[in-house]
Design a protein around this motif. Sequence first.
Motif, PDB file in Angstrom:
ATOM      1  N   GLY A 109       6.455   2.352   4.284  1.00 55.04           N
ATOM      2  CA  GLY A 109       6.300   1.774   2.938  1.00 55.04           C
ATOM      3  C   GLY A 109       4.836   1.671   2.535  1.00 55.04           C
ATOM      4  O   GLY A 109       4.528   1.472   1.367  1.00 55.04           O
ATOM      5  N   SER A 110       3.932   1.825   3.509  1.00 54.10           N
ATOM      6  CA  SER A 110       2.504   1.753   3.196  1.00 54.10           C
ATOM      7  C   SER A 110       2.021   3.083   2.613  1.00 54.10           C
ATOM      8  O   SER A 110       2.438   4.160   3.062  1.00 54.10           O
ATOM      9  CB  SER A 110       1.735   1.424   4.476  1.00 54.10           C
ATOM     10  OG  SER A 110       0.536   2.166   4.550  1.00 54.10           O
ATOM     11  N   GLY A 111       1.126   3.006   1.627  1.00 54.06           N
ATOM     12  CA  GLY A 111       0.571   4.217   1.023  1.00 54.06           C
ATOM     13  C   GLY A 111      -0.344   4.937   1.990  1.00 54.06           C
ATOM     14  O   GLY A 111      -0.433   6.169   1.986  1.00 54.06           O
ATOM     15  N   ASN A 134     -10.853   7.696  -2.696  1.00 52.23           N
ATOM     16  CA  ASN A 134     -10.324   6.874  -1.602  1.00 52.23           C
ATOM     17  C   ASN A 134     -10.309   7.710  -0.316  1.00 52.23           C
ATOM     18  O   ASN A 134      -9.283   8.258   0.061  1.00 52.23           O
ATOM     19  CB  ASN A 134      -8.907   6.398  -1.958  1.00 52.23           C
ATOM     20  CG  ASN A 134      -8.307   5.546  -0.852  1.00 52.23           C
ATOM     21  OD1 ASN A 134      -9.034   4.934  -0.061  1.00 52.23           O
ATOM     22  ND2 ASN A 134      -6.986   5.503  -0.794  1.00 52.23           N
TER      23      ASN A 134
HETATM   24  P1  PGA Z   1      -1.085   0.621   1.216  1.00 45.75           P
HETATM   25  O1  PGA Z   1      -1.448   1.675   0.077  1.00 45.75           O
HETATM   26  O2  PGA Z   1      -2.013  -0.520   1.056  1.00 45.75           O
HETATM   27  O3  PGA Z   1       0.359   0.345   0.947  1.00 45.75           O
HETATM   28  O4  PGA Z   1      -1.295   1.326   2.536  1.00 45.75           O
HETATM   29  C1  PGA Z   1      -2.662   2.312   0.081  1.00 45.75           C
HETATM   30  C2  PGA Z   1      -2.584   3.615  -0.674  1.00 45.75           C
HETATM   31  O5  PGA Z   1      -1.746   3.756  -1.591  1.00 45.75           O
HETATM   32  O6  PGA Z   1      -3.386   4.505  -0.319  1.00 45.75           O
END
Ligand code: PGA
Length: 316
Positions: free
Chosen positions: A205-207, A171
């Motif tokens: 909260g987003s990854g 990723n």
């Molecule tokens: P997200 O997660 O869609 O919450 O940004 C993406 C990730 O875990 O890289």
Amino acid sequence: MRSRLHAHIGTIRQLEILLAVHDKGSIKAAAKALFLTQPTVSIQMKKLAQAMGSPLYNYSNRKILFTDIGLELIKTAVEVLDSFARLDMAIGNIKDFKSGTLRLAVVTTSKYFIPHLLGPFLERYPDIDIQLNIGNRAQTIERLKQGVDDFYVFSHPPSDIETQSIEFLVNPLVAIAHEDHPIAKKKNLTLEDLCKEPFLMREQGSGTRYAIEAFLKQHNVKLNVKMTIESNEAIKHLVMSKLGISILSAHTLMYGGQSGLVRLPIKELPINAHWFFVWSKSKRQTLIATEFLNHIETNGRSLLQKEMIKNDILYS
Ligand code: PGA
């Protein structure tokens, strides 16, 4: 819903005995058919009659004549036993993987490639229902804590929950800008150049944000965050509209349009993250879930890698 009589009906077996008495026409014949003694059959019929508060049958010329209540109970017994037969079949089908439900909760960014994994699986098992929940990393962690789903997809799985996982895909997180943006014209870009520009950041909260923040900390730099946005697609469109630059997973550039977007060759990028299928250690896997995991291991990885090569997003 609990009926008035519910508590009094002894067992499904009593209903089977009732149907045998009705079908065979006598206690003796029913007992023979069910390999029971006559007193056993009579006692069970008495218990059912007590539960109904009324006789189920009378005798006329030594023949059994069912009362109205008896006939109603027979109708219900047929329905109940049919339902159990259907349940039995459904369980058999699930065991044969013919039907059943696969529950997945995935982070928003993985929605770009998850359909490519599900397609071939559904082709093989067309009667399987898929329940796909899409949320950001924090929302997906909440679901993992509740143990609702068979699998979770993260690129940054939580470390404080007991899980098992397989890593299945790279990723790369890359910096993007509009091709007319002055930064896009520059060569030999560094992280410092990126930090000067108005930056479009994913929400708390987003990854994606989690990965960017860890990366910034590691390099001891700060971004010039201009806007916080809850969607990869919206960020792409804002970058296309020249409102700023951003760092997103390269998977977001695979589908949904990327006209006018360029990847910035920043020396320190991409952030090399990986995708994981994760499941709770304490949850027993269904047969469908086990089969899906086999599918990921045997076909899924190579299938997605091909997609990435085709879309030119396997950057080094
Ligand atoms: P997200 O997660 O869609 O919450 O940004 C993406 C990730 O875990 O890289």
